[in-house]
Design a protein around this motif. Structure first.
Motif, PDB file in Angstrom:
ATOM      1  N   HIS A  82     -18.105  37.284  16.994  1.00  0.00           N
ATOM      2  CA  HIS A  82     -18.379  37.079  15.573  1.00  0.00           C
ATOM      3  C   HIS A  82     -17.984  35.697  15.057  1.00  0.00           C
ATOM      4  CE1 HIS A  82     -19.611  41.205  14.919  1.00  0.00           C
ATOM      5  NE2 HIS A  82     -18.579  41.590  15.644  1.00  0.00           N
ATOM      6  N   ALA A  83     -17.089  35.010  15.741  1.00  0.00           N
ATOM      7  CA  ALA A  83     -16.596  33.717  15.245  1.00  0.00           C
ATOM      8  C   ALA A  83     -17.655  32.624  15.359  1.00  0.00           C
ATOM      9  CB  ALA A  83     -15.345  33.302  16.007  1.00  0.00           C
ATOM     10  N   THR A  84     -17.671  31.758  14.381  1.00  0.00           N
ATOM     11  CA  THR A  84     -18.525  30.577  14.445  1.00  0.00           C
ATOM     12  C   THR A  84     -17.683  29.310  14.372  1.00  0.00           C
ATOM     13  OG1 THR A  84     -18.889  30.607  12.058  1.00  0.00           O
ATOM     14  CG2 THR A  84     -20.523  31.725  13.433  1.00  0.00           C
ATOM     15  N   ARG A  85     -16.422  29.460  13.974  1.00  0.00           N
ATOM     16  CA  ARG A  85     -15.531  28.309  13.832  1.00  0.00           C
ATOM     17  C   ARG A  85     -14.146  28.681  14.367  1.00  0.00           C
ATOM     18  NH1 ARG A  85     -16.936  24.429  10.414  1.00  0.00           N
ATOM     19  NH2 ARG A  85     -14.867  24.181   9.531  1.00  0.00           N
ATOM     20  N   VAL A  86     -13.731  28.014  15.438  1.00  0.00           N
ATOM     21  CA  VAL A  86     -12.446  28.261  16.082  1.00  0.00           C
ATOM     22  C   VAL A  86     -11.743  26.924  16.285  1.00  0.00           C
ATOM     23  CG1 VAL A  86     -11.328  29.137  18.173  1.00  0.00           C
ATOM     24  CG2 VAL A  86     -13.319  30.311  17.259  1.00  0.00           C
ATOM     25  N   ALA A  87     -10.421  26.930  16.205  1.00  0.00           N
ATOM     26  CA  ALA A  87      -9.636  25.721  16.480  1.00  0.00           C
ATOM     27  C   ALA A  87      -8.523  26.061  17.453  1.00  0.00           C
ATOM     28  CB  ALA A  87      -9.051  25.151  15.189  1.00  0.00           C
ATOM     29  N   VAL A  88      -8.128  25.078  18.252  1.00  0.00           N
ATOM     30  CA  VAL A  88      -7.052  25.237  19.234  1.00  0.00           C
ATOM     31  C   VAL A  88      -5.988  24.180  18.968  1.00  0.00           C
ATOM     32  CG1 VAL A  88      -6.463  25.062  21.688  1.00  0.00           C
ATOM     33  CG2 VAL A  88      -8.578  26.184  20.995  1.00  0.00           C
ATOM     34  N   VAL A  89      -4.726  24.608  19.011  1.00  0.00           N
ATOM     35  CA  VAL A  89      -3.591  23.691  18.930  1.00  0.00           C
ATOM     36  C   VAL A  89      -2.934  23.722  20.303  1.00  0.00           C
ATOM     37  CG1 VAL A  89      -1.363  23.231  17.837  1.00  0.00           C
ATOM     38  CG2 VAL A  89      -3.256  24.145  16.483  1.00  0.00           C
ATOM     39  N   ARG A  90      -3.034  22.636  21.057  1.00  0.00           N
ATOM     40  CA  ARG A  90      -2.496  22.638  22.425  1.00  0.00           C
ATOM     41  C   ARG A  90      -1.001  22.393  22.473  1.00  0.00           C
ATOM     42  NH1 ARG A  90      -7.175  19.708  24.453  1.00  0.00           N
ATOM     43  NH2 ARG A  90      -5.805  18.027  25.035  1.00  0.00           N
ATOM     44  N   GLN A  91      -0.394  22.053  21.353  1.00  0.00           N
ATOM     45  CA  GLN A  91       1.066  21.933  21.317  1.00  0.00           C
ATOM     46  C   GLN A  91       1.649  23.341  21.454  1.00  0.00           C
ATOM     47  OE1 GLN A  91       2.569  20.390  17.643  1.00  0.00           O
ATOM     48  NE2 GLN A  91       4.659  20.967  18.124  1.00  0.00           N
ATOM     49  N   PRO A  92       2.590  23.557  22.371  1.00  0.00           N
ATOM     50  CA  PRO A  92       3.180  24.897  22.517  1.00  0.00           C
ATOM     51  C   PRO A  92       3.974  25.280  21.267  1.00  0.00           C
ATOM     52  CG  PRO A  92       3.726  23.498  24.399  1.00  0.00           C
ATOM     53  CD  PRO A  92       3.102  22.622  23.363  1.00  0.00           C
ATOM     54  N   LEU A  93       3.578  26.361  20.634  1.00  0.00           N
ATOM     55  CA  LEU A  93       4.252  26.830  19.432  1.00  0.00           C
ATOM     56  C   LEU A  93       4.962  28.157  19.631  1.00  0.00           C
ATOM     57  CD1 LEU A  93       1.498  26.033  16.761  1.00  0.00           C
ATOM     58  CD2 LEU A  93       3.466  24.634  17.429  1.00  0.00           C
ATOM     59  N   PHE A  94       4.753  28.791  20.790  1.00  0.00           N
ATOM     60  CA  PHE A  94       5.338  30.093  21.059  1.00  0.00           C
ATOM     61  C   PHE A  94       5.996  30.112  22.429  1.00  0.00           C
ATOM     62  CE2 PHE A  94       1.757  30.805  18.227  1.00  0.00           C
ATOM     63  CZ  PHE A  94       2.336  31.585  17.239  1.00  0.00           C
ATOM     64  N   LEU A  95       6.982  30.996  22.588  1.00  0.00           N
ATOM     65  CA  LEU A  95       7.596  31.271  23.882  1.00  0.00           C
ATOM     66  C   LEU A  95       7.244  32.698  24.279  1.00  0.00           C
ATOM     67  CD1 LEU A  95      11.166  29.766  23.412  1.00  0.00           C
ATOM     68  CD2 LEU A  95       9.356  28.909  24.907  1.00  0.00           C
ATOM     69  N   HIS A  96       6.893  32.887  25.550  1.00  0.00           N
ATOM     70  CA  HIS A  96       6.526  34.214  26.057  1.00  0.00           C
ATOM     71  C   HIS A  96       7.378  34.512  27.280  1.00  0.00           C
ATOM     72  CE1 HIS A  96       4.283  37.645  27.367  1.00  0.00           C
ATOM     73  NE2 HIS A  96       3.802  37.018  28.438  1.00  0.00           N
ATOM     74  N   ARG A  97       8.191  35.546  27.178  1.00  0.00           N
ATOM     75  CA  ARG A  97       9.043  35.920  28.304  1.00  0.00           C
ATOM     76  C   ARG A  97       8.291  36.889  29.213  1.00  0.00           C
ATOM     77  NH1 ARG A  97      15.079  38.568  28.344  1.00  0.00           N
ATOM     78  NH2 ARG A  97      15.301  38.468  30.600  1.00  0.00           N
ATOM     79  N   THR A  98       8.206  36.569  30.484  1.00  0.00           N
ATOM     80  CA  THR A  98       7.527  37.415  31.464  1.00  0.00           C
ATOM     81  C   THR A  98       8.562  38.100  32.347  1.00  0.00           C
ATOM     82  OG1 THR A  98       7.354  35.604  33.056  1.00  0.00           O
ATOM     83  CG2 THR A  98       5.524  35.881  31.509  1.00  0.00           C
ATOM     84  N   GLY A  99       8.109  39.105  33.076  1.00  0.00           N
ATOM     85  CA  GLY A  99       8.989  39.786  34.029  1.00  0.00           C
ATOM     86  C   GLY A  99      10.106  40.577  33.369  1.00  0.00           C
ATOM     87  N   ARG A 100       9.939  40.959  32.126  1.00  0.00           N
ATOM     88  CA  ARG A 100      10.992  41.695  31.426  1.00  0.00           C
ATOM     89  C   ARG A 100      10.786  43.199  31.567  1.00  0.00           C
ATOM     90  NH1 ARG A 100       7.132  40.270  28.048  1.00  0.00           N
ATOM     91  NH2 ARG A 100       6.495  41.690  26.416  1.00  0.00           N
ATOM     92  N   LYS A 101      11.852  43.943  31.412  1.00  0.00           N
ATOM     93  CA  LYS A 101      11.801  45.395  31.507  1.00  0.00           C
ATOM     94  C   LYS A 101      10.887  45.936  30.402  1.00  0.00           C
ATOM     95  CE  LYS A 101      14.729  49.467  31.582  1.00  0.00           C
ATOM     96  NZ  LYS A 101      16.091  49.992  31.480  1.00  0.00           N
ATOM     97  N   GLY A 102       9.985  46.827  30.761  1.00  0.00           N
ATOM     98  CA  GLY A 102       9.080  47.423  29.795  1.00  0.00           C
ATOM     99  C   GLY A 102       7.812  46.630  29.521  1.00  0.00           C
TER     100      GLY A 102
END
Length: 142
Positions: free
Chosen positions: A110-130
Motif C-alpha cells: 500500500h505504501a507509495t512513499r517510504v524513507a530510510v534512516v541508515r543511522q542506527p537508532l535502535f539496539l536489538h538483543r539476540t540470543g536471549r531467553k524467550g
C-alpha cells in the motif's frame, strides 16, 4: 525518525539498528540493512555486489527492490496512523513467529512513499531467553 517523517511526509520511515548478544554489547554490529552478494536490480536482473536502500530520500518501495530484502521487524518503523487506517492495515495477533513479515508486506503493497534512516537508532538483543525466533516449538505465522 520524527525529523525524517516531517521533512517529506512518507507513509512510513524505517531506521537502521545494531544487534548484540553479549550483555556488555561488545559484539554489537549493524543489523541486516542491505543485501550482500546478489540483489535484484531495478531492471529485474540479479546483480552482483552490495546495494543499500537510499538514505534520507523518500521513494516508492517498488522502485528499490533491495528494500524488500531488509528485516521486517516492526519496532524500527515509524508509521503514519492515517496511512494504516485508510488501508485497513493491522498487525495480526498470533501465537507464533514471523507475523511481522505479513505486516511488512501489507505496508509495502500500500505504501507509495517510504524513507530510510541508515543511522542506527535502535539496539536489538539476540540470543536471549524467550526470543520467539529461536524457539523450536513455535508455529510460524506468515
Amino acid at each position: 525518525l520524527v525529523a525524517e517523517a516531517s521533512r517529506e511526509p512518507p507513509d512510513y520511515v524505517m531506521a537502521q539498528y545494531r544487534e548484540f548478544s553479549r550483555p556488555d554489547q561488545s559484539d554489537a554490529k549493524l543489523g541486516y540493512e542491505h543485501a550482500p552478494g546478489r540483489y535484484w536490480a531495478p531492471n529485474g536482473t540479479l546483480a552482483e555486489g552490495s546495494k543499500q536502500t537510499p538514505d534520507g530520500v523518500v521513494f516508492h518501495p517498488l522502485s528499490e527492490p533491495v528494500f524488500h530484502q531488509t528485516a521486517s521487524v516492526p519496532w524500527r518503523l515509524l508509521l503514519r496512523r492515517e496511512f494504516l487506517n485508510s488501508n485497513g492495515i493491522r498487525m495480526r495477533e498470533v501465537d507464533g513467529s514471523f507475523e511481522d513479515n505479513s505486516f511488512r508486506v501489507s505496508l509495502d503493497v500500500h505504501a507509495t512513499r517510504v524513507a530510510v534512516v541508515r543511522q542506527p537508532l535502535f539496539l536489538h538483543r539476540t540470543g536471549r531467553k524467550g526470543q520467539t525466533t529461536a524457539l523450536q516449538s513455535m508455529q510460524y505465522q506468515v
